[in-house]
Scaffold this motif. Structure first.
Motif, PDB file in Angstrom:
ATOM      1  N   PHE A   7      38.215  28.214 -19.255  1.00 20.23           N
ATOM      2  CA  PHE A   7      39.293  28.823 -20.022  1.00 20.23           C
ATOM      3  C   PHE A   7      39.928  27.181 -21.102  1.00 20.23           C
ATOM      4  O   PHE A   7      40.392  27.846 -22.143  1.00 20.23           O
ATOM      5  N   SER A   8      39.887  26.700 -20.448  1.00 22.87           N
ATOM      6  CA  SER A   8      40.719  25.530 -21.708  1.00 22.87           C
ATOM      7  C   SER A   8      39.959  24.348 -22.146  1.00 22.87           C
ATOM      8  O   SER A   8      40.445  24.454 -23.127  1.00 22.87           O
ATOM      9  N   GLU A   9      39.011  24.503 -21.723  1.00 18.66           N
ATOM     10  CA  GLU A   9      38.153  24.157 -23.090  1.00 18.66           C
ATOM     11  C   GLU A   9      38.562  25.030 -23.976  1.00 18.66           C
ATOM     12  O   GLU A   9      37.838  24.597 -25.710  1.00 18.66           O
ATOM     13  N   ALA A  28      35.818  18.581 -26.030  1.00 18.16           N
ATOM     14  CA  ALA A  28      36.266  19.098 -25.649  1.00 18.16           C
ATOM     15  C   ALA A  28      35.799  19.644 -25.237  1.00 18.16           C
ATOM     16  O   ALA A  28      34.921  20.233 -25.231  1.00 18.16           O
ATOM     17  N   CYS A  29      35.395  19.925 -24.017  1.00 17.42           N
ATOM     18  CA  CYS A  29      34.824  20.744 -23.121  1.00 17.42           C
ATOM     19  C   CYS A  29      35.396  21.180 -21.786  1.00 17.42           C
ATOM     20  O   CYS A  29      36.030  19.448 -20.758  1.00 17.42           O
ATOM     21  N   CYS A  30      34.777  21.939 -20.478  1.00 16.35           N
ATOM     22  CA  CYS A  30      35.203  21.919 -18.697  1.00 16.35           C
ATOM     23  C   CYS A  30      34.027  22.230 -18.034  1.00 16.35           C
ATOM     24  O   CYS A  30      34.197  22.365 -16.951  1.00 16.35           O
ATOM     25  N   CYS A  89      38.017  18.007 -18.256  1.00 10.88           N
ATOM     26  CA  CYS A  89      38.479  18.717 -16.851  1.00 10.88           C
ATOM     27  C   CYS A  89      37.824  18.364 -15.969  1.00 10.88           C
ATOM     28  O   CYS A  89      38.085  17.786 -14.583  1.00 10.88           O
ATOM     29  N   SER A  90      36.458  17.430 -16.354  1.00 15.20           N
ATOM     30  CA  SER A  90      35.693  16.382 -15.183  1.00 15.20           C
ATOM     31  C   SER A  90      36.084  14.814 -14.987  1.00 15.20           C
ATOM     32  O   SER A  90      34.952  14.227 -14.940  1.00 15.20           O
ATOM     33  N   SER A  91      36.796  15.000 -14.415  1.00 21.10           N
ATOM     34  CA  SER A  91      38.028  13.556 -15.200  1.00 21.10           C
ATOM     35  C   SER A  91      37.849  13.045 -13.652  1.00 21.10           C
ATOM     36  O   SER A  91      38.349  12.341 -13.198  1.00 21.10           O
ATOM     37  N   SER A  92      36.885  11.862 -13.491  1.00 19.42           N
ATOM     38  CA  SER A  92      36.081  11.648 -12.096  1.00 19.42           C
ATOM     39  C   SER A  92      35.912  10.216 -12.319  1.00 19.42           C
ATOM     40  O   SER A  92      35.160   9.736 -12.692  1.00 19.42           O
ATOM     41  N   TYR A  93      36.480   9.357 -11.528  1.00 26.46           N
ATOM     42  CA  TYR A  93      36.134   7.612 -11.910  1.00 26.46           C
ATOM     43  C   TYR A  93      34.866   7.318 -11.104  1.00 26.46           C
ATOM     44  O   TYR A  93      33.965   6.283 -11.831  1.00 26.46           O
ATOM     45  N   ASN A 127      37.618  18.129  -9.838  1.00 23.91           N
ATOM     46  CA  ASN A 127      38.251  19.098 -10.213  1.00 23.91           C
ATOM     47  C   ASN A 127      37.995  20.401 -10.246  1.00 23.91           C
ATOM     48  O   ASN A 127      37.242  21.244  -9.845  1.00 23.91           O
ATOM     49  N   THR A 128      38.620  21.217  -9.569  1.00 20.98           N
ATOM     50  CA  THR A 128      38.762  22.865  -9.595  1.00 20.98           C
ATOM     51  C   THR A 128      40.781  23.282 -10.228  1.00 20.98           C
ATOM     52  O   THR A 128      41.431  22.694 -10.482  1.00 20.98           O
TER      53      THR A 128
END
Length: 418
Positions: free
Chosen positions: A122-124, A197-199, A222-226, A316-317
């Motif tokens: 949805f955010s994308e 942009a993508c989720c 959305c998958s913002s992982s170090y 993320n969720t």
């Protein structure tokens, strides 16, 4: 009043003190809940009024509200984004029109972003819709600070002509190369002032076959992982994962929340979730379900004090934004997760962050939070709700404008000549 006074006078001294202490506690409690009610009311009014809402007297859940608000207003006045044309327009450059004409839907706004099936993506789609209806878009690329590549990884994933991770990466690489051929702006910065942009979890690999895209362009995800190799924290931007929910409504106050903890979700893809079930699955104060709950999903957020966001396949969720939406304090158990808007919001002031290694101490940690500290977390949570809401036409400090602010911070102060 006189009969009451005489009755109190006749009471034993210790009972009189006990009664007065109870009345005082009741008065303090009532004042606390009333202040929360007023805060919710002002939050709703501020949400409707956008930027005209009064500034809070202190920084509250923000690192520095006054500094951010001043910066934010400058962003609205000066920041400009150029969106590359879609190939639905006959005036588009020949090569992009010829090569991608049959994929027009991939570049256009989603026709029904509130379709429940979109869920995690949805955010994308809402980011693109909000951007195109915002005041930040310019039709003059010479005035742009950043350039938006409008392809949708979610729609590519659902297109049988590409679908696979490898085919999506190939498509995105060809499209980016076409942008470089047809427009001079990509080559002027090697893509460092471009973003997409993508989720979708496939997003990370979507840029894998174009070195300039994954090394230089800004990934809004959305998958913002170090921990992920294709997410670079100083370059990329964490996008809040939000599901379409009813408009902001009054919340259950803290005293109406009878459960300590709520979590519902699959456990097969997460060792941490399995550990939670083993430890607390039968605890009567904690509603932790390995799958769907025994009551409506949303009810768990409404009736609980703390709601768990636990890493699954990804860091993320949407449980973080769901908890915020329903007024449940998020408990984030997801190592390496770069939380959205973390340079603006002080997450420690409205959430609880627990390391994977401390899951066995979860209940002890939450029970150690005093009532006063909980109410402070709750009040701050009310203040940040507006940041986790999307609108088709952006409003105030909503998800779109907060995300745009993150992009604005990434703009280069040195403009390269194209």
């Amino acid at each position: 009043m006189r009969p009451l006074y005489l009755s109190l006078k006749k009471m034993p001294k210790f009972k009189r003190r006990l009664l007065l202490a109870a009345l005082l506690a009741l008065a303090v409690s009532s004042a606390s809940w009333f202040s929360i009610f007023l805060l919710q009311l002002s939050e709703q009014k501020g949400h409707n009024l956008g930027l005209s809402a009064p500034l809070p007297p202190d920084s509250g859940p923000y690192h520095d509200w006054r500094l951010f608000a001043a910066d934010f207003r400058e962003m609205l006045q000066t920041f400009r984004i150029y969106v590359y044309p879609t190939n639905s327009n006959k005036s588009d450059p020949p090569s992009s029109s010829a090569s991608f004409a049959s994929f027009a839907a991939v570049f256009l706004p989603h026709p029904n972003p509130f379709n429940p099936k979109l869920g995690n993506y949805f955010s994308e789609h809402m980011f693109k819709i909000s951007l195109l209806s915002s005041s930040l878009v310019t039709t003059d690329p010479q005035k742009a600070h950043l350039f938006f590549l409008p392809f949708s990884v979610n729609l590519l994933r659902n297109d049988p002509r590409v679908h696979s991770d490898s085919s999506i990466a190939e498509f995105v690489a060809k499209y980016t190369a076409a942008v470089g051929r047809d427009f001079k702006f990509w080559n002027a910065s090697s893509g460092s002032d471009h973003f997409y942009a993508c989720c979708h979890s496939v997003c990370r690999e979507a840029a894998a076959k174009h070195a300039g895209l994954h090394n230089n362009a800004i990934q809004l995800t959305c998958s913002s992982s170090y921990f992920q190799r294709l997410y670079v924290t100083h370059k990329d931007v964490a996008l809040p994962q939000v599901w379409p929910r009813p408009s902001l409504q009054s919340l259950n106050p803290p005293h109406a929340r009878d459960k300590l903890v709520y979590f519902s979700g699959r456990i097969q893809n997460s060792n941490i979730r399995e550990q939670l079930i083993d430890l607390w699955g039968n605890d009567t104060r904690m509603d932790i379900f390995p799958g769907n709950p025994s009551y409506p999903y949303e009810e768990g957020f409404r009736r609980s004090k703390f709601c768990l966001h636990v890493k699954g396949n990804e860091v993320n969720t949407a449980r973080v934004s769901d908890a915020i939406h329903y007024g449940c304090i998020p408990v984030i158990i997801s190592n390496h997760y770069e939380l959205p808007f973390a340079n603006v919001l002080d997450w420690s002031k409205f959430s609880v962050i627990v390391n994977h290694g401390d899951v066995a101490l979860l209940k002890k940690t939450l029970l150690s939070i005093t009532r006063q500290s909980y109410v402070r977390l709750y009040r701050n949570l009310i203040k940040v709700r507006r940041h986790f809401v999307w609108h088709e036409t952006p409003q105030g400090y909503d998800s779109f404008h907060m995300t745009a602010y993150q992009l604005w911070l990434k703009r280069s102060s040195l403009r390269l000549s194209a």
